[in-house]
Scaffold this motif. Structure first.
Motif, PDB file in Angstrom:
ATOM      1  N   VAL A   1       0.816  -1.182   0.450  1.00  0.00           N
ATOM      2  CA  VAL A   1       0.188   0.263   0.072  1.00  0.00           C
ATOM      3  C   VAL A   1       1.381   0.676  -0.423  1.00  0.00           C
ATOM      4  N   LYS A   2       0.804   2.029  -0.774  1.00  0.00           N
ATOM      5  CA  LYS A   2       1.369   3.141  -1.179  1.00  0.00           C
ATOM      6  C   LYS A   2       0.651   4.647  -0.869  1.00  0.00           C
ATOM      7  N   SER A   3       0.671   5.279   0.043  1.00  0.00           N
ATOM      8  CA  SER A   3       0.045   6.692  -0.271  1.00  0.00           C
ATOM      9  C   SER A   3       0.921   7.731  -0.066  1.00  0.00           C
ATOM     10  N   VAL A   4       0.351   8.672  -0.557  1.00  0.00           N
ATOM     11  CA  VAL A   4       1.215   9.746  -1.171  1.00  0.00           C
ATOM     12  C   VAL A   4       0.162  11.641  -1.468  1.00  0.00           C
ATOM     13  N   THR A   5       0.780  12.490  -0.299  1.00  0.00           N
ATOM     14  CA  THR A   5      -0.344  13.642  -1.109  1.00  0.00           C
ATOM     15  C   THR A   5       0.806  13.927  -1.972  1.00  0.00           C
ATOM     16  N   VAL A   6      -0.451  14.931  -2.920  1.00  0.00           N
ATOM     17  CA  VAL A   6       0.158  15.691  -3.893  1.00  0.00           C
ATOM     18  C   VAL A   6      -0.109  17.561  -3.874  1.00  0.00           C
ATOM     19  N   ILE A   7       0.535  18.069  -3.145  1.00  0.00           N
ATOM     20  CA  ILE A   7       0.461  19.689  -2.829  1.00  0.00           C
ATOM     21  C   ILE A   7       1.468  20.640  -3.881  1.00  0.00           C
ATOM     22  N   PRO A   8       1.279  20.822  -5.296  1.00  0.00           N
ATOM     23  CA  PRO A   8       1.052  21.947  -5.839  1.00  0.00           C
ATOM     24  C   PRO A   8       2.003  22.686  -5.628  1.00  0.00           C
ATOM     25  N   GLY A   9       0.712  23.770  -4.852  1.00  0.00           N
ATOM     26  CA  GLY A   9       1.455  24.910  -3.904  1.00  0.00           C
ATOM     27  C   GLY A   9       2.509  24.621  -3.249  1.00  0.00           C
ATOM     28  N   ASN A  10       2.880  23.194  -2.601  1.00  0.00           N
ATOM     29  CA  ASN A  10       4.346  23.991  -1.856  1.00  0.00           C
ATOM     30  C   ASN A  10       5.851  23.844  -3.410  1.00  0.00           C
ATOM     31  N   GLU A  11       5.483  24.075  -4.070  1.00  0.00           N
ATOM     32  CA  GLU A  11       6.549  23.811  -4.847  1.00  0.00           C
ATOM     33  C   GLU A  11       7.482  25.710  -4.553  1.00  0.00           C
ATOM     34  N   ALA A  12       5.998  26.798  -4.953  1.00  0.00           N
ATOM     35  CA  ALA A  12       6.048  28.112  -4.754  1.00  0.00           C
ATOM     36  C   ALA A  12       7.093  28.521  -3.364  1.00  0.00           C
ATOM     37  N   ALA A  13       6.910  27.425  -2.059  1.00  0.00           N
ATOM     38  CA  ALA A  13       6.939  27.527  -1.234  1.00  0.00           C
ATOM     39  C   ALA A  13       8.838  26.935  -0.852  1.00  0.00           C
TER      40      ALA A  13
END
Length: 311
Positions: A62-74
């Motif tokens: 079981v693989k779980s990931v979060t994808v938060i595109p806004g992190n890139e700007a920070a």
């Protein structure tokens, strides 16, 4: 009770190879298909994706990931996660593996296996759309497995990011250059790999020439597309897994819902391709492979990583 090992990139550094992993994925697809299940939770552009697989002889993952595109700007990573690997007989946890390690190797190996089975044997020019982590892995993986490749170009909406990746790839197996004119690059490319976060098509079917192999990687949500409808109309369509792509990813779900393509237009998956039941028909065909990156591939990759680690 023994501590559960946590495996990261540093634990297997120098012990993995692209040809060995691609061969392992091919061998995994000679087994009967396993059971897979996905869960996607979204909040705006942010997402939590959990993927599970159970394959006889390979175990459970079981693989779980979060994808938060806004992190890139920070200046933060956009993806975080981990994979639990269980013993298939006892159900005991064998290891926790860093999801970035799994994804880095799995994603590129999935695509390169598709290309090894579908691209023309003389394919010499790879064009990559995107300049992120996946693009970097493709620069490593493709020439390691396809010896016919002689050059790679990188195109990205941000020319600065493309230039940075090209500079970082100075020691690549084959020369890597920046493509500034996308249409001109597509007119020459033998293989086109898209590795972006696009939600609207950036690859036009009208720009493809006969014989091109298209490797669609980036789209993973129902609202994501990298290729326009004409790519799918012109191409002979293949996927890594019907179960994890057709009804889940916008690249195929959207055109299927609108009648642009039918389910029968998907000519095969990796099980079919590895078995020789499907494949390129002739040198003029445009082949399109959708890399959905299902949990079965994560589990196959985790097995290779655990073996390299010594567990």
């Amino acid at each position: 009770m023994a501590a559960i090992p946590v495996i990261g990139p540093e634990d297997v550094a120098g012990r993995l190879s692209w040809p060995a992993l691609v061969d392992a994925l091919a061998e995994g697809h000679r087994r009967p298909p396993g059971k897979v299940g996905d869960l996607l939770l979204s909040q705006g552009k942010d997402a939590l994706l959990s993927r599970a697989a159970w394959i006889d002889g390979l175990g459970i993952g079981v693989k779980s990931v979060t994808v938060i595109p806004g992190n890139e700007a920070a200046g933060r990573p956009t993806i975080h996660g981990a994979m639990l690997v269980f013993d298939g007989e006892t159900g005991a946890v064998r290891a926790v593996v860093d999801s970035a390690l799994i994804t880095y190797w799995k994603t590129a190996a999935d695509s390169v296996l598709g290309a090894r089975l579908l691209a023309r044997p003389d394919a010499a020019y790879l064009l990559i759309l995107g300049a992120g982590t996946v693009a970097r892995s493709l620069i490593e993986a493709y020439p390691a497995v396809l010896p016919s490749l002689q050059r790679i170009s990188v195109w990205n909406r941000s020319a600065t990011r493309a230039a940075a990746l090209v500079e970082a790839s100075a020691d690549a197996r084959v020369p890597v250059a920046q493509a500034t004119d996308l249409s001109a690059a597509l007119a020459e490319a033998d293989i086109v790999a898209t590795a972006t976060m696009a939600t609207a098509p950036i690859l036009r079917g009208a720009d493809l020439h006969p014989g091109t192999h298209v490797d669609l990687i980036g789209a993973f949500r129902p609202d994501m597309r990298e290729a326009d409808d004409e790519v799918l109309r012109r191409g002979h369509l293949f996927v890594d897994s019907r179960e994890t792509t057709l009804d889940h990813i916008g690249e195929l779900k959207d055109p299927l819902a609108r009648g642009v393509i039918g389910r029968d237009d998907v000519l095969g998956d990796l099980h079919d391709l590895v078995a020789g039941r499907a494949g390129r028909l002739d040198d003029a065909a445009i082949t399109v492979f959708k890399n959905g990156g299902g949990a079965h591939l994560d589990l196959m990759t985790a097995g290779v990583i655990l073996e390299a680690w010594g567990g």
